[in-house]
Design an enzyme around this catalytic site. Structure first.
Site, PDB file in Angstrom:
ATOM      1  N   HIS A 166       0.843  -1.202   0.000  1.00  0.00           N
ATOM      2  CA  HIS A 166       0.000   0.000   0.000  1.00  0.00           C
ATOM      3  C   HIS A 166       0.876   1.249   0.000  1.00  0.00           C
ATOM      4  O   HIS A 166       2.058   1.194   0.321  1.00  0.00           O
ATOM      5  CB  HIS A 166      -0.920   0.027   1.217  1.00  0.00           C
ATOM      6  CG  HIS A 166      -2.111  -0.881   1.083  1.00  0.00           C
ATOM      7  ND1 HIS A 166      -2.080  -2.207   1.435  1.00  0.00           N
ATOM      8  CD2 HIS A 166      -3.375  -0.648   0.616  1.00  0.00           C
ATOM      9  CE1 HIS A 166      -3.262  -2.764   1.196  1.00  0.00           C
ATOM     10  NE2 HIS A 166      -4.072  -1.843   0.693  1.00  0.00           N
ATOM     11  N   LYS A 170      -0.610   4.976   4.444  1.00  0.00           N
ATOM     12  CA  LYS A 170      -1.568   4.084   5.112  1.00  0.00           C
ATOM     13  C   LYS A 170      -1.242   3.967   6.595  1.00  0.00           C
ATOM     14  O   LYS A 170      -0.099   3.727   6.976  1.00  0.00           O
ATOM     15  CB  LYS A 170      -1.591   2.705   4.438  1.00  0.00           C
ATOM     16  CG  LYS A 170      -2.666   1.781   5.029  1.00  0.00           C
ATOM     17  CD  LYS A 170      -3.005   0.618   4.117  1.00  0.00           C
ATOM     18  CE  LYS A 170      -3.985  -0.354   4.745  1.00  0.00           C
ATOM     19  NZ  LYS A 170      -5.270   0.268   5.099  1.00  0.00           N
TER      20      LYS A 170
HETATM   21  N1  LIG Z   1     -12.957  -0.952   2.402  1.00  0.00           N
HETATM   22  C1  LIG Z   1     -12.290  -0.468   1.347  1.00  0.00           C
HETATM   23  O1  LIG Z   1     -12.542  -0.839   0.184  1.00  0.00           O
HETATM   24  C2  LIG Z   1     -11.225   0.543   1.562  1.00  0.00           C
HETATM   25  C3  LIG Z   1     -10.956   0.992   2.808  1.00  0.00           C
HETATM   26  N2  LIG Z   1     -10.054   1.989   3.006  1.00  0.00           N
HETATM   27  C4  LIG Z   1      -9.925   2.463   4.357  1.00  0.00           C
HETATM   28  O2  LIG Z   1     -10.613   3.705   4.442  1.00  0.00           O
HETATM   29  C5  LIG Z   1     -10.002   4.519   5.424  1.00  0.00           C
HETATM   30  C6  LIG Z   1      -9.677   5.878   4.826  1.00  0.00           C
HETATM   31  O3  LIG Z   1      -8.659   5.732   3.853  1.00  0.00           O
HETATM   32  P1  LIG Z   1      -8.081   7.018   3.100  1.00  0.00           P
HETATM   33  O4  LIG Z   1      -9.171   7.765   2.432  1.00  0.00           O
HETATM   34  O5  LIG Z   1      -6.929   6.555   2.310  1.00  0.00           O
HETATM   35  O6  LIG Z   1      -7.541   7.859   4.363  1.00  0.00           O
HETATM   36  P2  LIG Z   1      -7.434   9.436   4.533  1.00  0.00           P
HETATM   37  O7  LIG Z   1      -6.616   9.667   5.765  1.00  0.00           O
HETATM   38  O8  LIG Z   1      -7.013  10.075   3.259  1.00  0.00           O
HETATM   39  O9  LIG Z   1      -8.948   9.883   4.785  1.00  0.00           O
HETATM   40  C7  LIG Z   1      -9.588   9.865   6.027  1.00  0.00           C
HETATM   41  C8  LIG Z   1     -10.370  11.155   6.134  1.00  0.00           C
HETATM   42  O10 LIG Z   1     -11.085  11.147   7.372  1.00  0.00           O
HETATM   43  C9  LIG Z   1     -10.792  12.386   8.007  1.00  0.00           C
HETATM   44  N3  LIG Z   1     -11.064  12.339   9.449  1.00  0.00           N
HETATM   45  C10 LIG Z   1     -10.169  12.291  10.481  1.00  0.00           C
HETATM   46  N4  LIG Z   1     -10.834  12.340  11.653  1.00  0.00           N
HETATM   47  C11 LIG Z   1     -12.150  12.449  11.346  1.00  0.00           C
HETATM   48  C12 LIG Z   1     -13.329  12.562  12.128  1.00  0.00           C
HETATM   49  N5  LIG Z   1     -13.267  12.552  13.471  1.00  0.00           N
HETATM   50  N6  LIG Z   1     -14.510  12.660  11.498  1.00  0.00           N
HETATM   51  C13 LIG Z   1     -14.584  12.668  10.160  1.00  0.00           C
HETATM   52  N7  LIG Z   1     -13.504  12.559   9.363  1.00  0.00           N
HETATM   53  C14 LIG Z   1     -12.310  12.444   9.951  1.00  0.00           C
HETATM   54  C15 LIG Z   1      -9.350  12.664   7.650  1.00  0.00           C
HETATM   55  O11 LIG Z   1      -8.977  13.990   7.919  1.00  0.00           O
HETATM   56  P3  LIG Z   1      -7.398  14.340   8.121  1.00  0.00           P
HETATM   57  O12 LIG Z   1      -6.694  13.921   6.875  1.00  0.00           O
HETATM   58  O13 LIG Z   1      -7.380  15.817   8.334  1.00  0.00           O
HETATM   59  O14 LIG Z   1      -6.959  13.534   9.333  1.00  0.00           O
HETATM   60  C16 LIG Z   1      -9.416  12.381   6.177  1.00  0.00           C
HETATM   61  O15 LIG Z   1      -9.989  13.451   5.461  1.00  0.00           O
HETATM   62  C17 LIG Z   1      -8.789   3.728   5.928  1.00  0.00           C
HETATM   63  O16 LIG Z   1      -9.148   3.017   7.091  1.00  0.00           O
HETATM   64  C18 LIG Z   1      -8.516   2.757   4.790  1.00  0.00           C
HETATM   65  O17 LIG Z   1      -7.846   1.597   5.212  1.00  0.00           O
HETATM   66  C19 LIG Z   1      -9.378   2.563   1.992  1.00  0.00           C
HETATM   67  C20 LIG Z   1      -9.579   2.146   0.719  1.00  0.00           C
HETATM   68  C21 LIG Z   1     -10.492   1.087   0.393  1.00  0.00           C
HETATM   69  O1  LIG Z   2      -5.748   2.207   3.026  1.00  0.00           O
HETATM   70  C1  LIG Z   2      -5.956   1.824   1.848  1.00  0.00           C
HETATM   71  O2  LIG Z   2      -5.570   2.471   0.869  1.00  0.00           O
HETATM   72  C2  LIG Z   2      -6.687   0.583   1.646  1.00  0.00           C
HETATM   73  N1  LIG Z   2      -7.168  -0.016   2.698  1.00  0.00           N
HETATM   74  C3  LIG Z   2      -7.997  -1.161   2.711  1.00  0.00           C
HETATM   75  C4  LIG Z   2      -7.413  -2.242   3.596  1.00  0.00           C
HETATM   76  O3  LIG Z   2      -6.806  -1.940   4.639  1.00  0.00           O
HETATM   77  O4  LIG Z   2      -7.592  -3.427   3.284  1.00  0.00           O
HETATM   78  C5  LIG Z   2      -8.427  -1.619   1.355  1.00  0.00           C
HETATM   79  C6  LIG Z   2      -7.503  -1.298   0.228  1.00  0.00           C
HETATM   80  O5  LIG Z   2      -6.529  -2.287   0.156  1.00  0.00           O
HETATM   81  C7  LIG Z   2      -6.932   0.083   0.283  1.00  0.00           C
END
Ligand SMILES: NC(=O)C1=CN([C@@H]2O[C@H](COP(=O)(O)OP(=O)(O)OC[C@H]3O[C@@H](n4cnc5c(N)ncnc54)[C@H](OP(=O)(O)O)[C@@H]3O)[C@@H](O)[C@H]2O)C=CC1
Ligand SMILES: O=C(O)C1=N[C@H](C(=O)O)C[C@H](O)C1
Length: 280
Positions: A166, A170
């Site tokens: 990743h 992450k």
């Molecule tokens: N299930 C799936 O298919 C996938 C899951 N994921 C998961 O999704 C999650 C997010 O990933 P990603 O978008 O890359 O991460 P990011 O850190 O880019 O996004 C998270 C967002 O949430 C914000 N945030 C932080 N605290 C709060 C709060 N209290 N309330 C609301 N929003 C908040 C962050 O703000 P700030 O940056 O200012 O902290 C940021 O804008 C991770 O856990 C990742 O593993 C990711 C991809 C695919």
């Molecule tokens: O953080 C990510 O980017 C992703 N997180 C998810 C995970 O923890 O499995 C899904 C995807 O692989 C991307």
């Protein structure tokens, strides 16, 4: 349109994040959805900015806010899609339970207590929860189960190792997807399976029971998983890799549509349910 009652009022939780932006962008171009809320935390640099613009799209008319939208007299379907942080999930759950909104949870790295709260909330609202919303990943999970079932008693033994790659930003390791692959494979291998995270030093020989996990963090990789099925004399490697984040964003939106179109009642559903791949 999602169904005869009109487009789904969509709120994105974690809207300014890498994933949240893609959900906003794809949601804006899908006539099944009408973006009504874009939530991030109160200290976010993006508060007050237009969610569409932050996502690199045309303005959406919805500002990024730390306050949940009130839908007032609006009676059509609504849904919340969450890609945020484990510690942000409680507030999201509380809101969805309060207003009775279907919810898609994509955030990974949840503690056991947070998973329990998710289950508790699912007693009153429908929730899809999956570590990967990608079609290819979920299909690969089913294939991994089949490969394990076919090889678990192979002469000489089967070694399963899970490699995930990743992006450098992450926060959790190993990925939620890697852990889910491991859980499903362990379900085929049997109760004595152990989970080993990385190896270092004089580890001794590998045991038959273990599944090894290896988390690689490199550049901007949007997510890649390789399951190695090693035997004496040959191996299989099952590799599934995202080229960009839209496989996850579109999967999450499909899950929201599924909850509404199938008129799902309270319960905790998976992407296997959404994709029609569930065993039961
Ligand atoms: N299930 C799936 O298919 C996938 C899951 N994921 C998961 O999704 C999650 C997010 O990933 P990603 O978008 O890359 O991460 P990011 O850190 O880019 O996004 C998270 C967002 O949430 C914000 N945030 C932080 N605290 C709060 C709060 N209290 N309330 C609301 N929003 C908040 C962050 O703000 P700030 O940056 O200012 O902290 C940021 O804008 C991770 O856990 C990742 O593993 C990711 C991809 C695919
Ligand atoms: O953080 C990510 O980017 C992703 N997180 C998810 C995970 O923890 O499995 C899904 C995807 O692989 C991307």
């Amino acid at each position: 349109m999602a169904d005869s009652t009109g487009p789904i009022s969509l709120t994105v939780h974690g809207a300014a994040g890498r994933m949240g932006r893609r959900v906003v962008a794809l949601g804006m171009t899908d006539s099944s959805f009408h973006l009504v809320g874009a939530i991030d935390h109160a200290q976010s640099d993006h508060l007050g900015k237009d969610a569409g613009s932050v996502a690199g799209e045309a303005p959406s008319g919805v500002e990024i806010s730390s306050t949940w939208p009130t839908l007032g007299d609006q009676t059509g379907p609504q849904a919340v899609v969450d890609f945020s942080l484990p510690e942000a999930l409680d507030d999201c759950l509380a809101h969805c339970v309060k207003v009775g909104s279907p919810l898609v949870v994509a955030t990974t790295g949840l503690t056991d207590e947070q998973k329990q709260r998710l289950s508790d909330a699912a007693a009153s609202i429908p929730i899809v929860w999956a570590p990967s919303m990608s079609l290819a990943v979920n299909l690969s999970m089913k294939i991994a189960e089949q490969i394990t079932a076919a090889l678990k008693d192979v002469s000489g033994g089967l070694d399963v190792e899970i490699l995930e790659r990743h992006h450098r930003f992450k926060a959790d390791a190993p990925s939620g997807t890697a852990l889910k692959f491991g859980e499903l494979i362990a379900g085929q291998l049997g109760e004595s399976t152990t989970h080993v995270h990385g190896r270092e030093g004089h580890t001794g020989a590998r045991t038959r029971e273990e599944i090894g996990y290896h988390a690689i963090r490199v550049g901007d990789n949007p997510g890649e998983h390789t399951i190695v099925f090693g035997m004496l004399g040959e191996k299989i490697e099952l590799n599934v890799a995202a080229s960009n984040r839209d496989c996850y964003a579109s999967g999450a939106l499909a899950a929201a549509k599924w909850l509404i179109q199938e008129n799902k009642g309270p319960g905790l559903y998976s992407m296997f349910d959404v994709l029609g791949m569930s065993d039961n």
